[in-house]
Structures are given as structure tokens and as C-alpha cells.
Design an enzyme around this catalytic site. Structure first.
Site, mmCIF file in Angstrom:
data_model
loop_
_atom_site.group_PDB
_atom_site.id
_atom_site.type_symbol
_atom_site.label_atom_id
_atom_site.label_comp_id
_atom_site.label_asym_id
_atom_site.label_seq_id
_atom_site.Cartn_x
_atom_site.Cartn_y
_atom_site.Cartn_z
ATOM 1 N N ALA A 65 115.804 -11.248 20.965
ATOM 2 C CA ALA A 65 117.229 -11.150 20.316
ATOM 3 C C ALA A 65 118.099 -10.985 21.515
ATOM 4 O O ALA A 65 118.068 -10.297 22.343
ATOM 5 C CB ALA A 65 117.227 -10.093 19.318
ATOM 6 N N GLY A 109 111.817 -10.715 19.979
ATOM 7 C CA GLY A 109 112.139 -11.945 18.797
ATOM 8 C C GLY A 109 111.567 -13.244 19.223
ATOM 9 O O GLY A 109 111.002 -14.087 18.673
ATOM 10 N N GLU A 112 108.104 -12.959 18.240
ATOM 11 C CA GLU A 112 108.256 -13.127 16.863
ATOM 12 C C GLU A 112 108.221 -14.646 16.520
ATOM 13 O O GLU A 112 107.762 -15.160 15.362
ATOM 14 C CB GLU A 112 109.066 -12.218 16.252
ATOM 15 C CG GLU A 112 108.727 -10.613 16.626
ATOM 16 C CD GLU A 112 109.733 -9.726 16.095
ATOM 17 O OE1 GLU A 112 110.777 -9.728 16.914
ATOM 18 O OE2 GLU A 112 109.600 -8.824 15.266
ATOM 19 N N GLU A 132 110.924 -3.500 21.884
ATOM 20 C CA GLU A 132 112.061 -3.266 21.132
ATOM 21 C C GLU A 132 112.175 -1.566 21.571
ATOM 22 O O GLU A 132 113.171 -1.173 21.519
ATOM 23 C CB GLU A 132 111.906 -3.281 19.751
ATOM 24 C CG GLU A 132 112.223 -5.006 19.459
ATOM 25 C CD GLU A 132 111.078 -5.836 19.495
ATOM 26 O OE1 GLU A 132 110.203 -5.381 20.237
ATOM 27 O OE2 GLU A 132 111.095 -6.994 19.076
HETATM 28 N N1 CAA Z 1 119.389 -10.541 25.358
HETATM 29 C C1 CAA Z 1 120.707 -10.754 26.285
HETATM 30 N N2 CAA Z 1 120.537 -11.272 27.475
HETATM 31 C C2 CAA Z 1 119.359 -11.162 28.046
HETATM 32 C C3 CAA Z 1 118.097 -11.066 27.305
HETATM 33 C C4 CAA Z 1 118.200 -10.610 25.987
HETATM 34 N N3 CAA Z 1 117.143 -10.415 25.103
HETATM 35 N N4 CAA Z 1 117.053 -10.984 28.063
HETATM 36 C C5 CAA Z 1 117.570 -11.421 29.190
HETATM 37 N N5 CAA Z 1 118.998 -11.277 29.180
HETATM 38 C C6 CAA Z 1 119.887 -12.137 30.128
HETATM 39 C C7 CAA Z 1 119.940 -10.732 31.415
HETATM 40 O O1 CAA Z 1 121.147 -10.073 30.671
HETATM 41 C C8 CAA Z 1 120.502 -11.555 32.693
HETATM 42 O O2 CAA Z 1 121.815 -11.980 32.396
HETATM 43 P P1 CAA Z 1 122.891 -11.858 33.738
HETATM 44 O O3 CAA Z 1 122.407 -12.870 34.682
HETATM 45 O O4 CAA Z 1 124.066 -12.122 33.150
HETATM 46 O O5 CAA Z 1 122.870 -10.472 34.133
HETATM 47 C C9 CAA Z 1 119.463 -12.706 32.410
HETATM 48 O O6 CAA Z 1 119.237 -12.845 31.051
HETATM 49 C C10 CAA Z 1 118.289 -12.853 33.408
HETATM 50 O O7 CAA Z 1 117.584 -11.583 32.792
HETATM 51 P P2 CAA Z 1 117.289 -10.553 34.121
HETATM 52 O O8 CAA Z 1 118.001 -10.710 35.200
HETATM 53 O O9 CAA Z 1 117.042 -9.189 33.528
HETATM 54 O O10 CAA Z 1 115.680 -11.364 34.581
HETATM 55 P P3 CAA Z 1 114.510 -10.834 35.006
HETATM 56 O O11 CAA Z 1 113.548 -11.808 35.549
HETATM 57 O O12 CAA Z 1 114.633 -9.531 35.994
HETATM 58 O O13 CAA Z 1 113.866 -9.906 33.805
HETATM 59 C C11 CAA Z 1 113.122 -9.643 31.421
HETATM 60 C C12 CAA Z 1 113.174 -10.728 32.809
HETATM 61 C C13 CAA Z 1 111.843 -8.976 31.993
HETATM 62 C C14 CAA Z 1 112.873 -10.690 30.504
HETATM 63 C C15 CAA Z 1 114.329 -8.867 31.348
HETATM 64 O O14 CAA Z 1 115.519 -9.858 31.245
HETATM 65 C C16 CAA Z 1 114.445 -8.208 29.949
HETATM 66 O O15 CAA Z 1 113.455 -7.105 29.999
HETATM 67 N N6 CAA Z 1 115.000 -8.870 28.931
HETATM 68 C C17 CAA Z 1 115.014 -7.876 27.732
HETATM 69 C C18 CAA Z 1 113.887 -7.962 26.888
HETATM 70 C C19 CAA Z 1 114.024 -7.318 25.552
HETATM 71 O O16 CAA Z 1 114.213 -6.261 25.434
HETATM 72 N N7 CAA Z 1 113.638 -8.362 24.356
HETATM 73 C C20 CAA Z 1 113.862 -7.641 22.902
HETATM 74 C C21 CAA Z 1 115.211 -7.668 22.357
HETATM 75 S S1 CAA Z 1 115.289 -7.097 21.004
HETATM 76 C C22 CAA Z 1 114.492 -8.065 19.828
HETATM 77 O O17 CAA Z 1 114.215 -9.037 20.003
HETATM 78 C C23 CAA Z 1 114.636 -7.436 18.445
HETATM 79 C C24 CAA Z 1 113.949 -8.336 17.360
HETATM 80 O O18 CAA Z 1 112.580 -7.926 16.997
HETATM 81 C C25 CAA Z 1 114.294 -9.530 16.893
#
Ligand code: CAA
Length: 258
Positions: A65, A109, A112, A132
Site C-alpha cells: 500500500a 498489499g 495480498e 506491515e
Molecule cells: N509506498 C510508497 N512508496 C514506496 C513504497 C510504498 N509501499 N515502497 C517503495 N516506495 C518508494 C520509495 O519511497 C522510493 O521513493 P523515492 O525514490 O521517491 O524515495 C521508491 O519507491 C523506491 O524505493 P526504495 O528506494 O526504498 O527502493 P529499495 O530497492 O531500496 O527498497 C523495498 C525496496 C525493500 C521494497 C522498500 O522500498 C520498502 O521496504 N518499501 C516498503 C514496503 C512496505 O512496507 N510495504 C507494506 C506497505 S503497508 C501495506 O501494504 C498494508 C496493507 O496490508 C494493505
């Protein structure tokens, strides 16, 4: 139709939805799910489409998400907007066969969403996770319910409580993933399978999907009864007669979706 967050294409009888927010690793916003819902509506209304594929990029199916979109939400915002339920669930309500072709990250998500599809084909670089807990929330689009059904309680707890990512090999071993494919050919290989599915009788495919999904939502006896009644109903189709006649006449069946 022009979509802001996805690309939509057809390949013969297969509809393909490609998540397309590359700058945010396909983070899942409400707008993206509105787009996906519209595309699914179109494919479901189109009699010529027999199977649908949802995919992402080489680097990310979807990284979850959109965190920036929900970072200021309070309980009332989430509750009143019916966050997730109002449009994300559309994917799980799709009646045509739906394959998730997953390369790279399928997190939160994203994992999911893949599980809302009927089966997951994973590229050898795929990574699945429910991180999460690191954000101070829990999976909210079905992760705590669909993961244990796919892989059992212990593995599901491991993923949800520790945020550990699993790779494609582990995901296939524990039943989350149906097949692993080389990352370079994931979409092409998936399209071959999807095209094969789309050659079968659409109403029968829909009955099979409905029947398998019953296994998740009912007791064994209820599910078996549902399957038996659907099996009986298949004898009302022209395609059943054609399929069996073609077998006996040693020729390829010509299904008419009737
Ligand atoms: N939401 C918004 N932006 C996101 C994102 C997310 N879930 N995941 C990645 N991005 C964005 C980053 O902020 C970054 O943006 P900027 O370049 O503007 O800074 C861009 O995508 C690239 O990401 P990274 O620089 O972090 O890339 P990486 O290769 O170093 O890492 C990753 C990749 C491990 C996937 C890391 O981005 C990450 O941990 N992302 C979040 C994952 C997460 O926590 N997902 C769960 C969300 S909550 C949810 O999904 C609830 C539900 O059940 C519905």
C-alpha cells in the site's frame, strides 16, 4: 481508455493488466485500484477474453500500500472511506481466471493482491513479504487470512510477525506459488499458460474457479456438495457435449462458451 496507474493490453483471448507506478515500485493507491477495477470490468464484460493476467515490473510486482498516501490517516478516515474494501476487493470478485505474474517485490498489499488472484507464477527474482509490522500496522488486505490458508499457520506467522521476506523457491515450496519461471520470460511464459486456459470453455472455467474457491469458505462437506452440483450443472452446457464428443472422435474441441 487511458489509465493513470496501469497499462492494459489484450493478447488474443488474454487480458493483461500491468501495474505502472515505477517511481514508487508500484505502491498501491486507491487510484490504482480504481483503474484495476475498471480494467477488470472491461475484461469481464468482453466475451472474447477467457483469462486475465496481472503483472508489474521486473523490479516490483507491488511494494505494498502507498505509505505516503496513508501516513496521515486516522481511524475515522480509514473507516469512513472503507479503505481497501471499497475497491481493492474487486480483484477477489473477478469471476474469470486470474493469474498474478510476480517479479521482484510483492510486499504487504502487493503480496495480498497476488493472493487475491487464482494462482501466482513467480519469477526467479520474486520476493514475498508482509512487512506491515515494521510500520506499526498489520496486513489489511487479507494477508493474515489468505497466507495461513496457502502455507499453514507457522509460516504465515513467521512472515507476519518477523517481516521476513521469502524468495520464489521458498514460496513455491510452501504452496504460495504455483510455478517459478525465469525473470526474463515471466510474462511470455505466463501468456502461454493463460492462452491455453482461455481456449477452454469459459463457463466451465468459471464453475471450476467458483468451486475451488468454495474450499476456502466452507466445510469439506459443503464444498463437496457445491462441487458436485456444479459438476452436474456442467452437463447442461454445449461445451461438455462438444468436449466429450471431440475426445471420442479424436479431434480438437471447438468450444462456444455455451
Ligand atoms: N509506498 C510508497 N512508496 C514506496 C513504497 C510504498 N509501499 N515502497 C517503495 N516506495 C518508494 C520509495 O519511497 C522510493 O521513493 P523515492 O525514490 O521517491 O524515495 C521508491 O519507491 C523506491 O524505493 P526504495 O528506494 O526504498 O527502493 P529499495 O530497492 O531500496 O527498497 C523495498 C525496496 C525493500 C521494497 C522498500 O522500498 C520498502 O521496504 N518499501 C516498503 C514496503 C512496505 O512496507 N510495504 C507494506 C506497505 S503497508 C501495506 O501494504 C498494508 C496493507 O496490508 C494493505
Amino acid at each position: 481508455m487511458n489509465y493513470e496507474n496501469i497499462l492494459v493490453a489484450t493478447h488474443g483471448k488474454v487480458g493483461v493488466i500491468t501495474l505502472n507506478r515505477p517511481k514508487a515500485l508500484n505502491a498501491l493507491s486507491d487510484g490504482l485500484f480504481d483503474d484495476v477495477g475498471l480494467a477488470l470490468d472491461g475484461f469481464e464484460a468482453d466475451e472474447s477474453i477467457g483469462c486475465i493476467v496481472i503483472t508489474g515490473s521486473d523490479k516490483a510486482f507491488a511494494a505494498g500500500a502507498d505509505i505516503s498516501g496513508m501516513k496521515d490517516y486516522g481511524y475515522m478516515d480509514a473507516y469512513k472511506a472503507n479503505f481497501i474494501t471499497k475497491n481493492w476487493d474487486r480483484v477477489a470478485r473477478c469471476r474469470k481466471p486470474l493469474i498474478a505474474a510476480v517479479a521482484g517485490f510483492a510486499l504487504g498489499g502487493g503480496c495480498e493482491l497476488a493472493m487475491m488472484c487464482d494462482m501466482i507464477f513467480a519469477a526467479d527474482n520474486a520476493k514475498f513479504g508482509q512487512p506491515e509490522v515494521k510500520l506499526g500496522i498489520l496486513p489489511g488486505a487479507g494477508g493474515t487470512q489468505r497466507l495461513p490458508r496457502a502455507m499453514g499457520k507457522s509460516k504465515a506467522m513467521d512472515m507476519c510477525l518477523t517481516a521476513r521476506m521469502i524468495d520464489a523457491v521458498e514460496a513455491e515450496r510452501c504452496g504460495l506459488v504455483a510455478r517459478i519461471m525465469p525473470a526474463e520470460t515471466l510474462l511470455a511464459d505466463t501468456l502461454v499458460v493463460a492462452a491455453g486456459i482461455a481456449e477452454y470453455s469459459l463457463p466451465v472455467l468459471m464453475m471450476i474457479k467458483e468451486s475451488v474457491n468454495r474450499a476456502y469458505e466452507s466445510s469439506l462437506q459443503e464444498g463437496l456438495l457445491f462441487e458436485r452440483r456444479s459438476f452436474h450443472a456442467a452437463f447442461a452446457t454445449n461445451d461438455r457435449r462438444e468436449g466429450m464428443t471431440a475426445f471420442i472422435e479424436k479431434r480438437k474441441p471447438g468450444f462456444t462458451n455455451s
